[in-house]
Design a protein around this motif. Sequence first.
Motif, mmCIF file in Angstrom:
data_model
loop_
_atom_site.group_PDB
_atom_site.id
_atom_site.type_symbol
_atom_site.label_atom_id
_atom_site.label_comp_id
_atom_site.label_asym_id
_atom_site.label_seq_id
_atom_site.Cartn_x
_atom_site.Cartn_y
_atom_site.Cartn_z
ATOM 1 N N GLN A 1 4.359 13.876 -10.749
ATOM 2 C CA GLN A 1 4.010 12.869 -10.820
ATOM 3 C C GLN A 1 2.411 12.458 -11.188
ATOM 4 O O GLN A 1 2.251 11.725 -11.862
ATOM 5 N N TYR B 1 -1.305 1.672 -16.271
ATOM 6 C CA TYR B 1 -0.711 0.607 -15.341
ATOM 7 C C TYR B 1 0.577 0.941 -14.968
ATOM 8 O O TYR B 1 1.359 0.256 -14.325
ATOM 9 N N GLN B 2 1.346 2.183 -15.716
ATOM 10 C CA GLN B 2 2.847 2.012 -15.556
ATOM 11 C C GLN B 2 3.296 2.279 -14.036
ATOM 12 O O GLN B 2 4.122 1.562 -13.559
ATOM 13 N N LYS B 3 2.437 3.248 -13.351
ATOM 14 C CA LYS B 3 2.856 3.479 -12.052
ATOM 15 C C LYS B 3 2.486 2.277 -11.001
ATOM 16 O O LYS B 3 2.854 2.026 -9.989
ATOM 17 N N GLY C 1 -10.721 11.359 -10.037
ATOM 18 C CA GLY C 1 -9.447 10.690 -9.991
ATOM 19 C C GLY C 1 -8.242 11.358 -10.535
ATOM 20 O O GLY C 1 -7.119 10.930 -10.325
ATOM 21 N N ASP D 1 5.332 0.920 -21.309
ATOM 22 C CA ASP D 1 5.844 2.040 -20.480
ATOM 23 C C ASP D 1 5.590 3.300 -21.575
ATOM 24 O O ASP D 1 5.984 2.860 -22.496
ATOM 25 N N GLN E 1 0.968 -1.090 0.022
ATOM 26 C CA GLN E 1 0.054 -0.003 -0.035
ATOM 27 C C GLN E 1 0.761 1.356 -0.074
ATOM 28 O O GLN E 1 0.520 2.067 -0.647
ATOM 29 N N GLY F 1 -2.120 7.486 -18.612
ATOM 30 C CA GLY F 1 -3.459 7.129 -18.399
ATOM 31 C C GLY F 1 -4.093 7.438 -19.647
ATOM 32 O O GLY F 1 -4.615 6.610 -20.442
ATOM 33 N N ILE G 1 -6.158 3.933 -0.769
ATOM 34 C CA ILE G 1 -5.291 2.582 -0.866
ATOM 35 C C ILE G 1 -5.846 1.607 0.638
ATOM 36 O O ILE G 1 -5.440 0.369 0.692
ATOM 37 N N SER H 1 -7.505 0.184 -6.954
ATOM 38 C CA SER H 1 -6.514 -0.032 -6.286
ATOM 39 C C SER H 1 -6.649 -1.325 -5.153
ATOM 40 O O SER H 1 -5.597 -1.857 -5.051
ATOM 41 N N GLN I 1 0.916 10.666 -14.343
ATOM 42 C CA GLN I 1 -0.464 9.902 -14.313
ATOM 43 C C GLN I 1 -1.491 10.368 -15.488
ATOM 44 O O GLN I 1 -2.045 9.560 -16.198
ATOM 45 N N THR J 1 -4.677 4.802 -14.820
ATOM 46 C CA THR J 1 -3.247 5.010 -14.680
ATOM 47 C C THR J 1 -2.436 4.606 -15.974
ATOM 48 O O THR J 1 -1.260 4.677 -16.202
ATOM 49 N N LYS K 1 3.106 14.093 -2.632
ATOM 50 C CA LYS K 1 2.252 12.817 -2.921
ATOM 51 C C LYS K 1 0.679 13.272 -2.764
ATOM 52 O O LYS K 1 0.506 14.021 -1.761
ATOM 53 N N ARG K 2 -0.139 12.697 -3.509
ATOM 54 C CA ARG K 2 -1.491 13.007 -3.426
ATOM 55 C C ARG K 2 -2.226 12.715 -2.066
ATOM 56 O O ARG K 2 -1.885 11.443 -1.472
ATOM 57 N N PHE L 1 2.276 1.997 -3.274
ATOM 58 C CA PHE L 1 1.215 2.533 -4.286
ATOM 59 C C PHE L 1 1.267 3.736 -4.123
ATOM 60 O O PHE L 1 0.884 4.682 -5.150
ATOM 61 N N VAL L 2 0.960 4.441 -2.974
ATOM 62 C CA VAL L 2 0.947 5.847 -2.639
ATOM 63 C C VAL L 2 2.193 6.461 -2.955
ATOM 64 O O VAL L 2 2.215 7.593 -3.649
ATOM 65 N N GLU L 3 3.277 6.144 -2.573
ATOM 66 C CA GLU L 3 4.313 6.633 -3.174
ATOM 67 C C GLU L 3 4.817 6.889 -4.541
ATOM 68 O O GLU L 3 5.317 7.997 -5.107
ATOM 69 N N LYS L 4 4.414 5.894 -5.228
ATOM 70 C CA LYS L 4 4.672 5.909 -6.589
ATOM 71 C C LYS L 4 3.761 6.470 -7.361
ATOM 72 O O LYS L 4 3.788 6.391 -8.852
ATOM 73 N N GLY L 5 2.894 6.694 -6.801
ATOM 74 C CA GLY L 5 1.509 7.768 -7.724
ATOM 75 C C GLY L 5 0.765 6.428 -8.383
ATOM 76 O O GLY L 5 0.330 6.791 -9.659
ATOM 77 N N ALA L 6 0.501 5.399 -7.996
ATOM 78 C CA ALA L 6 -0.413 4.299 -8.630
ATOM 79 C C ALA L 6 -1.639 4.247 -8.215
ATOM 80 O O ALA L 6 -2.488 3.483 -8.839
ATOM 81 N N VAL L 7 -2.041 5.350 -7.453
ATOM 82 C CA VAL L 7 -3.523 5.322 -7.446
ATOM 83 C C VAL L 7 -4.054 6.813 -7.973
ATOM 84 O O VAL L 7 -3.397 7.845 -7.483
ATOM 85 N N GLN L 8 -4.918 6.620 -8.580
ATOM 86 C CA GLN L 8 -5.681 7.651 -9.342
ATOM 87 C C GLN L 8 -7.144 7.714 -8.757
ATOM 88 O O GLN L 8 -7.428 8.289 -7.541
ATOM 89 N N VAL M 1 -3.884 -4.102 -5.064
ATOM 90 C CA VAL M 1 -3.073 -4.515 -3.965
ATOM 91 C C VAL M 1 -3.422 -6.085 -3.324
ATOM 92 O O VAL M 1 -2.197 -6.659 -3.235
#
Lengths: 156, 766
Positions: free
Chosen positions: B655, A138-140, B480, B702, A87, B663, B21, A102, B659, A136, B13-14, A90-97, A106
């Motif tokens: 960042q 998927y990349q992040k 989002g 990527d 988790q 996306g 999460i 999410s 996104q 996303t 960070k958002r 995911f937050v650090e790498k910006g994987a959550v939009q 996870v």
Amino acid sequence: MIIHFTLNGENKNLDCAPDCRVVDLLREELGHTGTKEACGSGECGACTILVDGISKLSCLMLAAQLEGHAVTTIEGMSKGEELHPIQKSFVEKGAVQCGFCSPGMVMATADLLQRNPSPDRKEIREALSGNLCRCTGYQKIIDAVESAAAEMRDDA
Amino acid sequence: MTGPLTPIGTSLKRTDGPSKIRGLEKYAADYYPANFLWADVKRSDHPHALIKGIDLSHVRGLPGVLAVLTHEDIKGANRIGVPEMDQPVLADQKVCYKGDPVVLVLAENKAVMQEALHKIEIDYEVLPAVFDPEDALAEGAPVLHENRSGKNLLIGGAIEHGNGMEAFQVCDAIVEAEFDLPYQEHAYLETEAGIACVDDEGVLEITASTQTPWRDRNELAYALGLPVDSIRVIAPYLGGGFGGKDGITVQGLLGLAALHSNGRPVKMWTSREESFLASTKRHPGRVHYRVGCKEDGTLHAVSCRIVLDTGAYASLGGPVLALAMEHAAGAYRIPHALVEGFCVYTNNPVSGAFRGFGAPQVLAGLEQIIDMLADKIRMDRLEFRLKNVVSRGDETGCGVWMSNSTGIIPCLEKVKEHPFWVQQEEWVNQAGPFKQRGVGIAAGLQGTGYGPMVADIANAKIELLSDGHFRIYSGVADMGQGNNPTNVQIAGEVLGQAADYFELLQPDTACSLPSGSSSASRTTYTFGNALKTAATILKERILTRACNMGLGIYAEDLLLSSGKVFHLTSGREIPLANIAASMSPEERISSYAYTAPVAKHPDSAGSAIRAAGFPHRVFAFACHLARVEIDALTGEVEVCDYLAVTDAGRVLNPQIYEQQVQGGAVQGMGYALWEDFRVENGEVLTRNLASYILPTSMDVPDILSLPVETVEETGPFGMKGLGEIVINLPLPAIANGVAWALGRHIFTSPLTAERILLTMEKRQAE
């Protein structure tokens, strides 16, 4: 019918209809709305949970199938405010939009990293290919899984 | 804990990350209020039919069914939509597409609901229907909305620039082609959802997955016959939107249900199939291009005829057409142009807003034509573009004045110097057995905001709380893209506060202020401008009050930082909580209304097109490159590498910027290659995620994102809208790569494996 299972380590004895889907049991009966539903037919992965540590789609399971098993949902991943390494990354790498995929991502990642602690990007892409994300690209998410895997290896 | 400061330009960070999460963030779909009822609708079985009678005798009185409602239960106008209010909450005299809602049911559980919906009998008189927009324009075609003077033409018009068609006579090379563009389904993961109830004071409260809480409230008041101030709309974080929630989805039905639920809360959450049937799509259409240039590669004339199918109701079809027309000449200086557009009613599902808003359809065609024209005059495809693109101060072929930051040339130059472009021949020649490769590029632009005729206003509100923290009242929904977390960064920059000194409220018509929609690449641009000034006003008040409290003589000697105000020369400080205590509640709240600038340059578009949003003033620009490889045995296209160079002004948060680019590019790849939403005779054939194929993690590479940071002086901290430009170019870039690999262009998309294989077979047969 009465079913017995553990949910995030807690014993549950519940009376529910035998045809109740697990996703409905979790969301409506138990208030665990972190498990999402986005297709209801096993095509998107948003409702992924762990049953005895293995990823399962809760929209395709009936409550009776939980009898005697250990269920982990997204709510069971963090210890209070302290995020699980997956988790956190995911937050650090910006994987959550929008974040609707999410929790499922996870849980699918947790399953992957138990089986393969050092996946490469291609293996990560394969393992998460049953989980759709519309935001996303998927990349992040892949970045986050790579980084979580590294951190969990260091901690182990 | 005090986190780092939040300067603009860093990847703060958002702030929505941790709650999302952990599964704790509540989306509209996640509310199950105590004692709630499910609401759902019986939808039309016919694409076009008169409703002769509705038999509810088998349903009313079913145990577990609380109410069964028809249009007769609606006290208001029973019409929703912006700008055309033509869509019924529940169909009255007739149905116009397969999916029109007719009867609303409130039931205790889903099993009873299914039984009730099944037992409703509707007597229809089937009417002739029309499914092709060109047919719908023909004399004698079945008319959907009899009260309209233009019959099935929702909106039409032309933009003429220079000598129009005559200019083709002096062109040295001309290329002409017609492109068929498909539907695209938004397929946000959270399908349409919400809850509603009427509170003790009689206020109808709706929590919904919506991009437009403010507009919804006005529309609901009109449709349901309620005063605006007796409706409250709350917009939590959305599980995706992309334009599909730009307007009312379930809110009208929810509101109606709550007015008839004996005070109980109601919940709606559409199934994926219902979402596919009843939600809006990207407009399918035909775009016919003719483009001519001089032998030295100077573009000279363009004609473009655009026909969009808006389906049974207008939705945002008018503005989508206006934007398509405005972007039809791309980012090119073309002295002579004629662009004609038609947005047409048919008995198909409704099309409306979708990220890009008309621009993806025209740029898909134009950017393939530009490649074909470059080939025809034997000019390098990138040099051809460089020679013709606009600089600041130029007009595009559509007469749109580039009065603000214009970074298309640096975008093209970045692609030109990138190894993917420099080494294109080598890479293509290294294709393995049974593989064919190509490299494609595409360039384009996207307007920011609503255009000249609709005020593009945001009202920001920020409060200093009594404990010294700040609360931001977000006025624009966050689907989002992270515009609301970005509010923390903007206010943090102005007020010198770390992120954890802020509370962030999502839009709620009861406490935030009207700020328009989450759409049109305008969310951060417009609301960010408003918030920046609101925060600046609050900062001045705080510093002045600190002077009043004896901290110093002049505000400029003071520094506002996390939780306190410092006196720079003495080092003394006062906690913000103490300053807050000396301010009245009114003083602690600052609000500011910002109105985005509009184009004032004379233009040649007709009044209907101008009213629908033509032209814009601020534009984002981009150039994309795709390296594609076709499997000659299966026809499958793999996008091996992808480069997106974007001018969306200054980057506030690298960042969040990535996104959007990543996306958007992948959503555009879906539009280019796989997302084949099929409708036949008004019937949706792709009803789930097994038949409508979204890109998965296995299907995409990527994305390499390179920003070109122009400074847009009207944007907060120099930024401009990014959300849409990113989806405009994957289709033409990939199609141009595919055309290189195949030796011919395919004018129908998506470029599915079947379509490619058929093209290869045809080519071999020739």
